[in-house]
Each structure stands twice: as C-alpha cells, then as structure tokens.
Design a protein around this motif. Sequence first.
Motif, PDB file in Angstrom:
ATOM      1  N   UNK A 197       2.168  33.580  70.902  1.00  0.00           N
ATOM      2  CA  UNK A 197       2.015  32.136  71.126  1.00  0.00           C
ATOM      3  C   UNK A 197       1.751  31.429  69.800  1.00  0.00           C
ATOM      4  N   UNK A 198       0.891  32.056  68.979  1.00  0.00           N
ATOM      5  CA  UNK A 198       0.561  31.449  67.680  1.00  0.00           C
ATOM      6  C   UNK A 198       1.791  31.395  66.773  1.00  0.00           C
ATOM      7  N   UNK A 199       2.663  32.400  66.892  1.00  0.00           N
ATOM      8  CA  UNK A 199       3.857  32.450  66.028  1.00  0.00           C
ATOM      9  C   UNK A 199       5.053  31.751  66.677  1.00  0.00           C
ATOM     10  N   UNK A 200       4.814  31.159  67.846  1.00  0.00           N
ATOM     11  CA  UNK A 200       5.863  30.410  68.552  1.00  0.00           C
ATOM     12  C   UNK A 200       7.068  31.290  68.933  1.00  0.00           C
ATOM     13  N   UNK A 201       6.769  32.491  69.403  1.00  0.00           N
ATOM     14  CA  UNK A 201       7.821  33.392  69.895  1.00  0.00           C
ATOM     15  C   UNK A 201       7.791  33.327  71.429  1.00  0.00           C
ATOM     16  N   UNK A 202       8.917  32.992  72.017  1.00  0.00           N
ATOM     17  CA  UNK A 202       8.907  32.654  73.451  1.00  0.00           C
ATOM     18  C   UNK A 202       9.390  33.745  74.391  1.00  0.00           C
ATOM     19  N   UNK A 203      10.209  34.655  73.898  1.00  0.00           N
ATOM     20  CA  UNK A 203      10.898  35.570  74.820  1.00  0.00           C
ATOM     21  C   UNK A 203      10.196  36.924  74.878  1.00  0.00           C
ATOM     22  N   UNK A 204       9.876  37.361  76.095  1.00  0.00           N
ATOM     23  CA  UNK A 204       9.032  38.552  76.236  1.00  0.00           C
ATOM     24  C   UNK A 204       9.518  39.409  77.397  1.00  0.00           C
ATOM     25  N   UNK A 205       9.665  40.703  77.122  1.00  0.00           N
ATOM     26  CA  UNK A 205      10.023  41.648  78.189  1.00  0.00           C
ATOM     27  C   UNK A 205       8.900  42.661  78.336  1.00  0.00           C
ATOM     28  N   UNK A 206       8.427  42.788  79.560  1.00  0.00           N
ATOM     29  CA  UNK A 206       7.294  43.662  79.852  1.00  0.00           C
ATOM     30  C   UNK A 206       7.771  44.899  80.606  1.00  0.00           C
ATOM     31  N   UNK A 207       7.300  46.075  80.161  1.00  0.00           N
ATOM     32  CA  UNK A 207       7.605  47.356  80.835  1.00  0.00           C
ATOM     33  C   UNK A 207       6.710  47.524  82.034  1.00  0.00           C
ATOM     34  N   UNK A 208       7.258  47.322  83.202  1.00  0.00           N
ATOM     35  CA  UNK A 208       6.450  47.556  84.393  1.00  0.00           C
ATOM     36  C   UNK A 208       7.010  48.760  85.150  1.00  0.00           C
TER      37      UNK A 208
END
Length: 345
Positions: free
Chosen positions: A113-124
């Motif tokens: 969030x601090x680095x303004x990176x928006x795309x995230x994939x979580x291993x569930x």
Amino acid sequence: MKILVTGGLGFIGSHTTVELLQLGYDVVVVDNLSNSRISVLDAIEDICGKRPVFYELDLRDQSAIENLFENEKDIQGVIHFAAFKAVGESVEMPLAYYENNISALISLLQCMMAADIQNFIFSSSCTVYGEPSSLPISEDAPVQKAESPYGNTKKVGEEIVRDSAAVHELKAISLRYFNPVGAHQSSKIGELPSGIPQNLVPFVTQTAAGIRSELKVFGNDYPTPDGTAIRDYIHVVDLAKAHIKALERLIEMQADGGVFETFNIGTGAGNSVLEVINAFEKTTGVKVPYSFAPRRKGDIIQIFAHTNKATDILGWKAECSLDDMMRDAWNFQQALADPEHILNV
Ligand code: UD1
C-alpha cells in the motif's frame, strides 16, 4: 512488466517464476530459504535462459520489504507464495504458523500500500471448504471452521486480503489450490520436501525409488467406491499457469481497488489414493509397495473442484492428466538421484 514472487524458490513459486520469465515478465524473487534451496535459482535460469533478481529475506522483516520496494521500482504486482504449509506441523507449532503466515502477509500488504502496488495474488487452499456438503465444490460454498492452524492461516489470510481490498487501493485474487503435484517437464524443478514427506505423491515417488520401504494408505473404510479418500490432483505447471491468467486479469481490470475474487484451481476430477497409486504404476511401470493404515487425523473424505468460474472468467483450464502428473513427478525423482543434477551441485 515487473512482478514480485514471494516464496519464488518453493514448489509452486518456482514453477510460476518459470512461466512468468518465459512470457517475458521481469521477475523479482524473495525467499528466506526456510524450505527451499538456493540452487533452484540456477535451475530456473537453466530452463528459461534468464535469471530472476533474487533477495534472500524474511517477509516478517518489514523494513527489509520497504528497502526492497525502494530498490525495485515499478513492481506491478505481487504473487505471494511464501508460507509454511505442513498441516501436522502447524498443529504442533500454531504460533510459528500464525506468526509466519499471518505477520508476513500483513507486513507485505502494508508495504504494498505504501509503495502504491495494487495487484495481489494470494495462495489459498481448498482446505477453506472443510468437508464439503456437496460436490464438486464451488467458490460460493461456505468457508468452514479450519481443522488446523495451517488451514486457519489460509482462511484468515483470505479475510485479511478481502478486508484490505475493501478500503485500500488493492485488487486481489485468492486462488484456492486443490492438490498440487507433479514437476516441471524438464525435471530441473519439482517438489523437494525436507525429511519424511507428508504429502501423498512425494511419498509415492520416494517409495518407488526405494528411499521409503512402504507407503501407508491412510484409511480404506471411507464411504468412497474403493474406500480410500478422494482429492483433486492438479499438475503444478497447470497451477502455475493459472497465476498468469489471474495476474493478467488484475492488470487489465479498470478499477482502483475494491476487488477481491476467489477461484478454485483444480481439474474438476476426483481421484482416490488407490487410483493415484495405480496411475503411477501404470505410467512408470514401477511398483509402489503399500499397506493400509488407519485414517489420518483431520483428513476429509473427499473433495474436488467445480472449475467453471476459473474457465469462464480467467480463461484457464487444467490440461495435464493424472498420468502426466505421475510421469513428471517420477522423472523428477529419478533425475534427483543423479549427483550431477542441477539441484545437487
Ligand atoms: C493437505 C492440506 C492442503 C495443503 C496440502 C499441502 C488439509 C485438509 N489439506 O492436503 O490444504 O495444501 O496438504 O501441504 O489441510 N495419504 C496417504 N498416505 C500418505 C500421505 C497421504 O494415504 O503417506 C493420503 C491422505 O490421507 C489424503 C491423500 O493421500 O487422503 C492426499 O494427502 P496429502 O497429499 O497430504 O494432501 P491433503 O491432506 O489432501
């Protein structure tokens, strides 16, 4: 485009790193080597002709992640694999699991969030469904109380990501893996359990190789056609490709956050433990000595995925058969026996 892969030297992370590099992405890998080998980097380079940028760091060290994002400008997305994953161990060491899997996730999201990176994939994991009340299980089935601290880190992890996406500029996809097995067709990377394998397929290949004397089949009195438990086994390369599809979806999406989606990543077919053993023996021509043992505590009877959502929305479908999975797992096991194998030198 630059992508950060945490746990990028592990089983699924290394295969995903290969797929990304082969598609022309720049890849930054972070790994603390707690359950992986540094030589996997050489293996990845051998396969792709390109080496990812590598940082040996622990994601619980928030200042180290801040420095990483400071050094590596323009990261467009994060695929987060780094986590402990042994169910039995998690029961013995709950705090280590919560600390590692949950603290690292929180630190990573805060730094993103601090680095303004928006795309995230979580291993569930499909473990979030518990024992399904209907099959195949679809993404809208209720998430159930976790059977183990490991399972709970996946359930709570999804909640943390979902709640963060609701208020931050975050677009996230949680991929619920069924049972990842197999290895890269090159036999240069695969699953490398340390110590005695807890999962079925590494135990099968090590038994076939004579490293273990006998496989114990946990339970032959389940209410299934042959009495053994049923899972949806998925080839790790198919699984890796699902991450690329999910990443492409996030990158193309016209939204400034507020996105949280879940997808089942399986083949849609259930196979029993005996069917896995039979497929292995038929494909490789090698016998696997086994005997029946009592059910393993915490195991569910059967689960397999409803996969339409991943096909319709991600345009992804598993391509490899159970025979492919067995062949590639066995080829990797045999290749590892060579002292000159890239992971041994
Ligand atoms: C478990 C986790 C899953 C996690 C995965 C990887 C649960 C419910 N499942 O999957 O979330 O992603 O591990 O760590 O928490 N078996 C034998 N003999 C063996 C080993 C396994 O018969 O020596 C049987 C098991 O009883 C089971 C099947 O093989 O029926 C698959 O077991 P395994 O490979 O350990 O995966 P899961 O328990 O399904």
